[in-house]
Write a protein that holds these residues in place. Structure first.
Motif, mmCIF file in Angstrom:
data_model
loop_
_atom_site.group_PDB
_atom_site.id
_atom_site.type_symbol
_atom_site.label_atom_id
_atom_site.label_comp_id
_atom_site.label_asym_id
_atom_site.label_seq_id
_atom_site.Cartn_x
_atom_site.Cartn_y
_atom_site.Cartn_z
ATOM 1 N N THR A 25 0.837 -1.199 0.000
ATOM 2 C CA THR A 25 0.000 0.000 0.000
ATOM 3 C C THR A 25 0.870 1.246 0.000
ATOM 4 O OG1 THR A 25 -1.780 -1.114 1.221
ATOM 5 C CG2 THR A 25 -1.769 1.295 1.259
ATOM 6 N N LYS A 26 0.609 2.167 -0.938
ATOM 7 C CA LYS A 26 1.333 3.434 -0.958
ATOM 8 C C LYS A 26 0.879 4.295 0.208
ATOM 9 C CE LYS A 26 2.477 4.297 -5.821
ATOM 10 N NZ LYS A 26 2.238 5.242 -6.952
ATOM 11 N N VAL A 27 1.832 4.881 0.920
ATOM 12 C CA VAL A 27 1.496 5.743 2.050
ATOM 13 C C VAL A 27 2.381 6.978 2.056
ATOM 14 C CG1 VAL A 27 0.689 3.839 3.508
ATOM 15 C CG2 VAL A 27 3.089 4.553 3.611
ATOM 16 N N VAL A 28 1.877 8.028 2.659
ATOM 17 C CA VAL A 28 2.666 9.215 2.972
ATOM 18 C C VAL A 28 3.170 9.053 4.401
ATOM 19 C CG1 VAL A 28 2.630 11.714 3.267
ATOM 20 C CG2 VAL A 28 1.292 10.657 1.431
ATOM 21 N N TYR A 29 4.427 9.338 4.610
ATOM 22 C CA TYR A 29 5.066 9.183 5.918
ATOM 23 C C TYR A 29 5.693 10.507 6.318
ATOM 24 C CZ TYR A 29 8.915 7.674 9.089
ATOM 25 O OH TYR A 29 9.818 7.536 10.126
ATOM 26 N N LYS A 30 5.253 11.030 7.474
ATOM 27 C CA LYS A 30 5.797 12.272 8.000
ATOM 28 C C LYS A 30 6.335 12.009 9.405
ATOM 29 C CE LYS A 30 2.468 15.252 5.550
ATOM 30 N NZ LYS A 30 1.438 16.307 5.716
ATOM 31 N N PRO A 31 7.632 11.763 9.552
ATOM 32 C CA PRO A 31 8.189 11.458 10.869
ATOM 33 C C PRO A 31 8.165 12.663 11.798
ATOM 34 C CG PRO A 31 9.941 11.702 9.254
ATOM 35 C CD PRO A 31 8.648 11.746 8.480
ATOM 36 N N VAL A 32 7.876 12.406 13.052
ATOM 37 C CA VAL A 32 7.875 13.474 14.047
ATOM 38 C C VAL A 32 9.258 14.114 14.126
ATOM 39 C CG1 VAL A 32 7.629 13.981 16.508
ATOM 40 C CG2 VAL A 32 6.005 12.440 15.380
ATOM 41 N N ALA A 33 10.304 13.312 13.945
ATOM 42 C CA ALA A 33 11.673 13.834 14.015
ATOM 43 C C ALA A 33 11.956 14.860 12.928
ATOM 44 C CB ALA A 33 12.673 12.682 13.921
ATOM 45 N N GLY A 34 11.162 14.867 11.861
ATOM 46 C CA GLY A 34 11.372 15.805 10.770
ATOM 47 C C GLY A 34 10.519 17.050 10.851
ATOM 48 N N GLU A 35 9.796 17.222 11.959
ATOM 49 C CA GLU A 35 8.930 18.394 12.121
ATOM 50 C C GLU A 35 9.736 19.604 12.597
ATOM 51 O OE1 GLU A 35 5.663 17.567 14.692
ATOM 52 O OE2 GLU A 35 4.943 15.860 13.506
ATOM 53 N N ARG A 36 9.424 20.756 12.019
ATOM 54 C CA ARG A 36 10.039 22.002 12.474
ATOM 55 C C ARG A 36 9.204 22.597 13.607
ATOM 56 N NH1 ARG A 36 11.551 25.176 6.824
ATOM 57 N NH2 ARG A 36 12.954 23.581 5.970
ATOM 58 N N PRO A 37 9.828 23.044 14.683
ATOM 59 C CA PRO A 37 9.069 23.646 15.786
ATOM 60 C C PRO A 37 8.298 24.874 15.314
ATOM 61 C CG PRO A 37 11.331 23.163 16.457
ATOM 62 C CD PRO A 37 11.281 22.970 14.974
ATOM 63 N N LEU A 38 7.083 25.049 15.836
ATOM 64 C CA LEU A 38 6.238 26.183 15.477
ATOM 65 C C LEU A 38 5.902 26.960 16.743
ATOM 66 C CD1 LEU A 38 3.800 24.312 13.055
ATOM 67 C CD2 LEU A 38 5.663 25.850 12.402
ATOM 68 N N TRP A 39 6.227 28.253 16.740
ATOM 69 C CA TRP A 39 5.992 29.043 17.956
ATOM 70 C C TRP A 39 4.510 29.164 18.264
ATOM 71 C CZ3 TRP A 39 2.952 33.351 17.859
ATOM 72 C CH2 TRP A 39 2.679 33.918 16.606
ATOM 73 N N ASP A 40 3.645 29.159 17.219
ATOM 74 C CA ASP A 40 2.223 29.353 17.466
ATOM 75 C C ASP A 40 1.467 28.037 17.660
ATOM 76 O OD1 ASP A 40 2.799 28.765 14.827
ATOM 77 O OD2 ASP A 40 1.146 29.947 14.002
ATOM 78 N N PRO A 42 2.750 25.323 19.964
ATOM 79 C CA PRO A 42 3.791 24.745 20.818
ATOM 80 C C PRO A 42 3.427 23.388 21.406
ATOM 81 C CG PRO A 42 2.586 26.427 22.026
ATOM 82 C CD PRO A 42 2.060 26.460 20.620
ATOM 83 N N ASP A 43 2.138 23.055 21.468
ATOM 84 C CA ASP A 43 1.714 21.811 22.104
ATOM 85 C C ASP A 43 1.574 20.686 21.084
ATOM 86 O OD1 ASP A 43 1.432 23.000 24.679
ATOM 87 O OD2 ASP A 43 -0.499 23.828 24.055
#
Length: 247
Positions: A25-40, A42-43
């Protein structure tokens, strides 16, 4: 357990986004480790909010968001979402020259393109897209770009990229403003009512794993406010009502 095999990176994207294969199955994968912090925002994480948005979509009964879940991949825990192949011959959201709105479309705003020519941002006046607009209101989607609408050959419309949702402050930014001030249809009322009821049961348990208590409480308040008013909201306040860029 099947292992996720990466096939390539999806570009452009502000956060690490990959196309992978999970047991055929084709899937999109977005690892948490690749997320950029966002000031607005924060949670929590973008991945958690994507999964929460899918859960709310399921509660409406409208199938707006492709199947989405948290899973493991080569770069750690992340969001996994079933890949959907859009029809390149369809444009649910687009720009047209001048102020001439095509039949079956609604105008959002007028502006100038890079050559100073007058253009109008328009979107379809269709049931599938309108359900998406209602979902964006109750999830407080701050990033509904035109490129986040997938036009399926069947006529169905999927919404993707829901990492900027559920903030407790008003942050609705969308290209789907064409229905502002329109009354809710019976199916919209029923869908939002299903969400409110479900938060008191299984949906509430799911959301508790991905959102803060304040975000969940505010979700319910947004639903009830929308039901009480009975009409789609209009842009208000000083914050931009359209994400930039809009596509």
């Amino acid at each position: 357990m099947a292992e996720l095999e990466l096939r390539g990176r999806i570009m452009p994207a502000s956060n690490a986004t990959f196309l992978g294969d999970l047991d055929g199955t084709k899937v999109v994968y977005k690892p948490v480790a690749g997320e950029r912090p966002l000031w607005d925002f924060p949670d929590g994480t973008l991945a958690d909010r994507e999964v929460a948005a899918y859960a709310v979509s399921q509660a409406t009964g409208w199938d707006v968001i492709p199947r989405t879940w948290l899973g493991e991949g080569p770069h750690g825990t992340g969001m996994l979402q079933e890949w959907q192949e859009p029809d390149p011959g369809q444009d649910a959201v687009t720009l047209v020259r001048g102020a001439s709105v095509p039949d079956g479309f609604l105008a959002v705003f007028d502006g100038l393109d890079e050559h100073d020519r007058e253009v109008t941002l328009v979107h379809e006046d269709g049931a599938a897209l309108r359900r998406m607009a209602v979902l964006d209101v109750i999830t407080n989607n701050a990033d509904r770009k035109g490129g986040h609408v997938l036009e399926m050959t069947s006529g169905h419309r999927y919404g993707v990229d829901h990492g900027l949702t559920f903030h407790h402050e008003p942050k609705l930014r969308t290209v789907l403003w064409g229905w502002h001030g329109y009354p809710l249809d019976d199916e919209h009322v029923a869908g939002v009512e299903r969400v409110v009821a479900a938060v008191g049961g299984e949906l509430g348990d799911v959301l508790a794993d991905h959102l803060t208590d304040l975000e969940i409480d505010t979700l319910v308040r947004r639903c009830r406010r929308l039901l009480d008013r009975g009409v789609m909201p209009v842009p208000r306040g000083e914050h931009p009502a359209i994400p930039w860029p809009p596509f």
